[in-house]
Design an enzyme around this catalytic site. Structure first.
Site, PDB file in Angstrom:
ATOM      1  N   GLY A  57      58.208  37.387  -1.242  1.00 16.15           N
ATOM      2  CA  GLY A  57      57.832  36.933  -2.576  1.00 16.15           C
ATOM      3  C   GLY A  57      57.471  35.468  -2.456  1.00 16.15           C
ATOM      4  O   GLY A  57      58.221  34.687  -1.844  1.00 16.15           O
ATOM      5  N   ALA A  58      56.314  35.103  -3.023  1.00 15.39           N
ATOM      6  CA  ALA A  58      55.766  33.763  -2.774  1.00 15.39           C
ATOM      7  C   ALA A  58      56.766  32.618  -3.039  1.00 15.39           C
ATOM      8  O   ALA A  58      56.994  31.787  -2.148  1.00 15.39           O
ATOM      9  CB  ALA A  58      54.478  33.592  -3.569  1.00 15.39           C
ATOM     10  N   ARG A  99      53.539  33.525   7.681  1.00 12.45           N
ATOM     11  CA  ARG A  99      52.691  34.396   6.844  1.00 12.45           C
ATOM     12  C   ARG A  99      51.561  33.546   6.257  1.00 12.45           C
ATOM     13  O   ARG A  99      51.809  32.427   5.807  1.00 12.45           O
ATOM     14  CB  ARG A  99      53.503  35.041   5.703  1.00 12.45           C
ATOM     15  CG  ARG A  99      54.527  36.050   6.196  1.00 12.45           C
ATOM     16  CD  ARG A  99      55.163  36.819   5.039  1.00 12.45           C
ATOM     17  NE  ARG A  99      54.305  37.882   4.549  1.00 12.45           N
ATOM     18  CZ  ARG A  99      54.590  38.620   3.479  1.00 12.45           C
ATOM     19  NH1 ARG A  99      55.679  38.382   2.777  1.00 12.45           N
ATOM     20  NH2 ARG A  99      53.781  39.588   3.101  1.00 12.45           N
ATOM     21  N   GLN A 206      57.983  47.700  -2.135  1.00 15.99           N
ATOM     22  CA  GLN A 206      58.706  46.656  -2.870  1.00 15.99           C
ATOM     23  C   GLN A 206      58.988  47.078  -4.310  1.00 15.99           C
ATOM     24  O   GLN A 206      59.974  46.646  -4.914  1.00 15.99           O
ATOM     25  CB  GLN A 206      57.913  45.342  -2.880  1.00 15.99           C
ATOM     26  CG  GLN A 206      57.824  44.636  -1.549  1.00 15.99           C
ATOM     27  CD  GLN A 206      56.588  45.018  -0.774  1.00 15.99           C
ATOM     28  OE1 GLN A 206      56.052  46.112  -0.932  1.00 15.99           O
ATOM     29  NE2 GLN A 206      56.105  44.127   0.070  1.00 15.99           N
ATOM     30  N   ASP A 247      50.229  35.551  -5.193  1.00 18.44           N
ATOM     31  CA  ASP A 247      50.523  34.831  -3.943  1.00 18.44           C
ATOM     32  C   ASP A 247      49.636  33.615  -3.764  1.00 18.44           C
ATOM     33  O   ASP A 247      49.985  32.662  -3.078  1.00 18.44           O
ATOM     34  CB  ASP A 247      50.372  35.765  -2.743  1.00 18.44           C
ATOM     35  CG  ASP A 247      51.544  36.721  -2.694  1.00 18.44           C
ATOM     36  OD1 ASP A 247      51.491  37.753  -3.393  1.00 18.44           O
ATOM     37  OD2 ASP A 247      52.536  36.415  -2.011  1.00 18.44           O
TER      38      ASP A 247
HETATM   39  O1  MRU Z   1      54.602  40.942   0.853  1.00 14.00           O
HETATM   40  P1  MRU Z   1      55.479  40.427  -0.260  1.00 14.00           P
HETATM   41  O2  MRU Z   1      56.562  41.363  -0.627  1.00 14.00           O
HETATM   42  O3  MRU Z   1      55.973  39.034   0.022  1.00 14.00           O
HETATM   43  O4  MRU Z   1      54.484  40.332  -1.492  1.00 14.00           O
HETATM   44  C1  MRU Z   1      54.993  39.843  -2.703  1.00 14.00           C
HETATM   45  C2  MRU Z   1      54.011  39.844  -3.808  1.00 14.00           C
HETATM   46  O5  MRU Z   1      52.880  40.235  -3.669  1.00 14.00           O
HETATM   47  C3  MRU Z   1      54.489  39.258  -5.091  1.00 14.00           C
HETATM   48  O6  MRU Z   1      53.901  39.870  -6.185  1.00 14.00           O
HETATM   49  C4  MRU Z   1      54.136  37.748  -5.108  1.00 14.00           C
HETATM   50  O7  MRU Z   1      54.566  37.134  -3.939  1.00 14.00           O
HETATM   51  C5  MRU Z   1      54.726  37.057  -6.277  1.00 14.00           C
HETATM   52  S1  MRU Z   1      56.469  36.924  -6.180  1.00 14.00           S
HETATM   53  C6  MRU Z   1      57.000  36.101  -7.582  1.00 14.00           C
END
Ligand code: MRU
Length: 366
Positions: A57-58, A99, A206, A247
């Site tokens: 999550g970002a 990432r 997720q 993201d």
């Molecule tokens: O690959 P992830 O699980 O890190 O991807 C997360 C997402 O796409 C979320 O929607 C995004 O990071 C926003 S989290 C507040």
């Protein structure tokens, strides 16, 4: 070591254990079946945790990286500032390579390095203390930002509404509340009720493993659907709004988020359902003009062909395309909800206005 099971909402998503020089996270790859709290002390472990989505999550990635690079700074054994700065920079670049898509990772690391650059006269031990304070500030601000996003998001829905969400942009993706799920959690605190439809979110699930879990633990009316059921749920009239996280948002409003977001946005447009992107200004990258310019992380084929299955579910040797993200075109987005308000089209103008408000608020604080 697996801890005794508490409500998942009572856990910190990312924590600093300064005494033991550790980054503490619940391993999100094991949720919802097991709450396994990891204490990560080595830089390689922290890099792996980000790459493997043990923390994800970002905003949460940003906070984890800030604590991670502070821990790296603590380890640097020199009194020479030049040497310290060079080693710090290497540690920062290392974590930044975990990432590529979520801008919060580089945003948080650059902010930490800014502190180093802004204090050329400080001793190494003073620098370490300043970096600790900055990493804690990044986490504290994340809590405030998510709450504020939640408050603005709540103005877009009413008690009893049905909300569809994709991936997990909830508390597990941030320091508290989440972004897309912040209005839901905050609404619960205020005694409101929503019906939330969670896309399971192939291939890493997720939505099923994290969003459905944290919403259910918070007492929210939660329904899990496979990604290909969203159209039917919308057609049934069960969805009043779509809330997703992001993201990296480009200057024109194109919003990059978990793979599948683009499809959900297209469906919402077809059914006339408002589609909102919720995220802090740290996720908006004004240096990127449009969605096509965002680097999209490509991940291993095994995530599609075998992960989560008892045995492989695709023919050996088949070609697999596994991008982790896509972007919703700005034309499909009804609003971008930030901690400084809701940007509306045209985003080339309204996002600049959001940053003007942010600059004013920061000036007033000084
Ligand atoms: O690959 P992830 O699980 O890190 O991807 C997360 C997402 O796409 C979320 O929607 C995004 O990071 C926003 S989290 C507040």
């Amino acid at each position: 070591m697996a801890e005794e099971r508490r409500n998942i909402m009572s856990y910190e998503t990312v924590e600093l254990d300064d005494e033991n020089s550790a980054l503490v996270i619940p391993d999100q790859t094991k949720l919802p079946n097991e709450v396994d709290i990891l204490h990560l002390t080595r830089q390689q472990e922290i890099w792996d945790a980000i790459y493997l989505l043990q923390v994800r999550g970002a905003p949460a990635i940003g906070v984890a990286a800030a604590f991670g690079v502070y821990l790296a700074a603590k380890e640097i054994q020199t009194e020479d500032r030049k040497e310290f700065d060079a080693k710090f920079h290497d540690a920062k670049e290392f974590l930044n390579s975990a990432r590529p898509t979520a801008v919060n990772l580089s945003w948080a690391l650059n902010r930490m390095e800014r502190v180093v650059k802004d204090h050329p006269e400080a001793s190494v031990s003073e620098m370490k203390a300043l970096l600790k304070a900055e990493s804690i500030a990044i986490k504290d601000e994340d809590v405030w930002m998510c709450r504020s996003i939640g408050e603005y998001g709540l103005t877009l829905i009413k008690d009893g509404d049905g909300i569809l969400t994709h991936c997990n942009a909830g508390q597990l993706a941030t320091s508290k509340y989440g972004t897309a799920l912040a209005p839901i959690h905050l609404g619960r605190e205020k005694g409101m009720h929503f019906r939330v439809f969670c896309d399971e979110t192939r291939p890493l699930l997720q939505g099923a493993r994290l969003s459905a879990f944290e919403l259910q633990e918070d007492g929210v009316d939660t329904t899990l659907i496979c990604d290909n059921m969203a159209s039917q749920v919308m057609k049934n009239g069960w969805v009043n709004a779509v809330f997703v996280g992001c993201d990296r948002v480009a200057a024109n409003g194109d919003a990059c988020n978990k793979i599948g977001t683009s499809g959900v946005a297209i469906l919402a447009k077809y059914y006339g359902i408002p589609f909102y992107v919720l995220g802090p200004t740290s996720t908006i990258d004004m240096s990127i003009e449009k969605g096509e310019d965002i680097t999209i992380e490509q991940r291993k084929p095994e995530e599609v062909t075998e992960m989560w299955y008892k045995k492989r579910m695709a023919p050996e040797g088949v070609k697999v395309f596994n991008p982790a993200f896509d972007f919703a075109d700005h034309e499909l987005i009804s609003g971008i909800v930030t901690e400084y308000g809701i940007a509306r089209p045209p985003y080339t103008e309204s996002l600049k206005e959001i940053f003007r408000k942010k600059a004013e608020a920061e000036k007033a604080k000084k």
